[in-house]
Design a protein around this motif. Structure first.
Motif, short mmCIF file in Angstrom:
data_model
loop_
_atom_site.label_atom_id
_atom_site.label_comp_id
_atom_site.label_asym_id
_atom_site.label_seq_id
_atom_site.Cartn_x
_atom_site.Cartn_y
_atom_site.Cartn_z
N ASN A 18 0.84 -1.20 0.00
CA ASN A 18 0.00 0.00 0.00
C ASN A 18 0.87 1.25 0.00
O ASN A 18 2.05 1.20 0.35
N LYS A 55 -1.10 4.03 -6.42
CA LYS A 55 -2.34 3.52 -5.83
C LYS A 55 -3.19 4.65 -5.24
O LYS A 55 -3.68 4.57 -4.11
N LEU A 58 -6.63 4.24 -3.30
CA LEU A 58 -6.66 3.83 -1.90
C LEU A 58 -6.62 5.03 -0.97
O LEU A 58 -7.32 5.07 0.05
N GLU A 61 -10.01 7.12 -1.42
CA GLU A 61 -11.15 6.46 -0.76
C GLU A 61 -11.06 6.59 0.76
O GLU A 61 -12.09 6.68 1.44
N SER A 62 -9.83 6.61 1.27
CA SER A 62 -9.65 6.74 2.72
C SER A 62 -9.93 8.15 3.22
O SER A 62 -10.37 8.34 4.36
#
Length: 223
Positions: A18, A55, A58, A61-62
């Motif tokens: 991540n 990415k 990720l 969205e967080s």
């Protein structure tokens, strides 16, 4: 004042799949979550811009309420180009920016925000071989800032501010940087052009960049 978080990089040295800013800390926070909480308290959520790349979904969205700029060359460029992408959205404002892997305590931020000059948070307790180091002119302002500075007074910790009157010069020097240059290269070029950057000693505050697992273990012991 605006804040820019540089969160586009792959962060391969930590070895996570991540993005590094989403690394979980022992207290349950992520590195980026902690940064966003403190910055939004000081400056407001609408004044935070995250530069994303690796990415990116990720991260987005967080933190759906942040403003985002996408560095679509994140895999071939370094922090000079990510920062420039963010600064190109800002005119005539003071800007605080920080690397997306810095874990710090909330009391540190006012030292930077309230400084009347362009400034750089520094730690004089440590001078790591792999870290960004600095030294100063006789008047106390930053003279050099890079990994190769010698002799060095301490480390730059990755939290900085540029005041609005210095912004055009700094942007112009970020444009001159090569793709793989860190933003510190533009700071050095701006200093050579006469810009003053003040070191702000943050020794008494918790603050660490998380580059390796050892760094993560060390910061978790202190949280």
């Amino acid at each position: 004042m605006k804040a820019i978080i540089l969160a586009a990089g792959i962060g391969s040295r930590l070895g996570n799949s991540n993005p590094k800013p989403l690394t979980k800390l022992k207290n349950g926070e992520t590195i980026l979550g902690r940064q966003v909480a403190y910055l939004s308290e000081s400056l407001g959520m609408n004044n935070i811009i995250a530069i994303v790349g690796y990415k990116k979904d990720l991260i987005m969205e967080s933190f759906p309420n942040l403003l985002y700029v996408y560095n679509n060359f994140y895999d071939t460029t370094n922090t000079s180009k990510s920062l420039l992408a963010g600064l190109n959205k800002i005119e005539d404002e003071n800007v605080l920016w920080l690397n997306g892997d810095v874990v710090f305590e909330k009391k540190l931020l006012p030292q930077i925000i309230q400084c009347s000059k362009s400034c750089m948070a520094v730690n004089t307790n440590s001078v790591g071989e792999e870290e960004i180091k600095y030294n100063v002119f006789d008047d106390g302002n930053i003279k050099e800032v890079s990994k190769t500075v010698s002799p060095a007074l301490g480390e730059a910790v990755g939290i900085n501010k540029i005041i609005s009157s210095d912004l055009p010069l700094f942007k112009a020097n970020l444009e001159k940087c090569d793709d793989q240059d860190y933003f510190e290269k533009a700071l050095e070029l701006s200093i050579q052009d006469g810009m003053k950057i003040m070191p702000v000693d943050i020794n008494k505050y918790l603050c660490m960049e998380i580059d390796f697992w050892d760094d993560l273990e060390q910061i978790n012991k202190q949280l």
